[in-house]
Design a protein around this motif. Sequence first.
Motif, PDB file in Angstrom:
ATOM      1  N   PRO A 188      32.015 -12.141  -5.164  1.00  0.00           N
ATOM      2  CA  PRO A 188      33.017 -12.752  -4.280  1.00  0.00           C
ATOM      3  C   PRO A 188      33.761 -13.906  -4.947  1.00  0.00           C
ATOM      4  N   MET A 189      33.054 -14.663  -5.802  1.00  0.00           N
ATOM      5  CA  MET A 189      33.699 -15.772  -6.501  1.00  0.00           C
ATOM      6  C   MET A 189      34.771 -15.259  -7.456  1.00  0.00           C
ATOM      7  N   ALA A 190      34.460 -14.167  -8.183  1.00  0.00           N
ATOM      8  CA  ALA A 190      35.435 -13.590  -9.111  1.00  0.00           C
ATOM      9  C   ALA A 190      36.652 -13.063  -8.358  1.00  0.00           C
ATOM     10  N   ALA A 191      36.417 -12.413  -7.209  1.00  0.00           N
ATOM     11  CA  ALA A 191      37.528 -11.902  -6.407  1.00  0.00           C
ATOM     12  C   ALA A 191      38.410 -13.039  -5.913  1.00  0.00           C
ATOM     13  N   MET A 192      37.794 -14.154  -5.504  1.00  0.00           N
ATOM     14  CA  MET A 192      38.542 -15.305  -5.011  1.00  0.00           C
ATOM     15  C   MET A 192      39.404 -15.904  -6.127  1.00  0.00           C
ATOM     16  N   VAL A 193      38.842 -15.983  -7.330  1.00  0.00           N
ATOM     17  CA  VAL A 193      39.594 -16.540  -8.450  1.00  0.00           C
ATOM     18  C   VAL A 193      40.820 -15.686  -8.753  1.00  0.00           C
TER      19      VAL A 193
END
Length: 305
Positions: A188-193
């Motif tokens: 989820p962090m990678a998608a948000m970035v």
Amino acid sequence: MSYARTALLLAGMTGLFLVIGYMLGGETGIMIAFIMALGMNAFSYWNSDKMILRMHGAREVDGQSAPELYQMVADLARRADMPMPRVYIMDNPQPNAFATGRNPENAAVAATTGLLEMLSHEEITGVMAHELAHVKNRDTLIMTITATIAGAISMLANFAFFFGGSNDEENPNPLGMVGTILIMIFAPMAAMVVQMLISRTREYEADRIGAEICGQPMWLASALNKLDKGASLIDNHRAENNPATAHMFIVNPLHTRKTDNLFSTHPNMDNRIAALKDMSPSQSAKRTSRSKLPQSNQPTKGPWG
């Protein structure tokens, strides 16, 4: 270059989604998560403009209730060769604005009362041109697709509770429990970035196209300088209560650090203003003079000549 970067980021997010889906649930896991995420985001896509305008207390205006703003948007829309969007005003002291709508035929632009009070006529023109550029570039569609894929990735990460751990033929997971935990934390962090990077890319492009629409890059540059200072000093309580909409505004409505870091929804303001200054006729004239080429004395015209 901006469109190529956006396409590359979307492709990277799609690839991340497919890899995570296969690791957690195989082909079946990919299909189930994607269909559910697509359904939720499809509802948001068709209703997002109404939801967001209501969320920020926007009221629609026309040629009678706000003649100057309405006529300004109409003139800019003609210059941009696009349909006239609906025009809204938000009763909010923070100077800011945003655009919404799934396409140019179903679009709306909204400005706060703080923006209308703080900025000059020319600066408001630059801001409205920026918002029309978002509509013309179909940035709402791009961000909706991004949100769909990001939502699917987050959903797959949640599915890790059920699909993770095992390593049988029906539910292959090459990394085992450690891989599942890593996916739950970092996917989820990678998608948000990636979502934020796409949003920032579209802001630069809207600045460029907006400057071309209004014909005066420095109008928008001056407006951005005032908006950045005003937004940093004045709270926007509606935006603070709905931080997921922050990327829609021309400047970040939330009180965060201004550095152009990985987790910022907006580009660094100094970088945006510098790019607009490079587009201004005076800067072009200086570069032409330094290179000893013939210099044009013809000024760039605004929307009213």
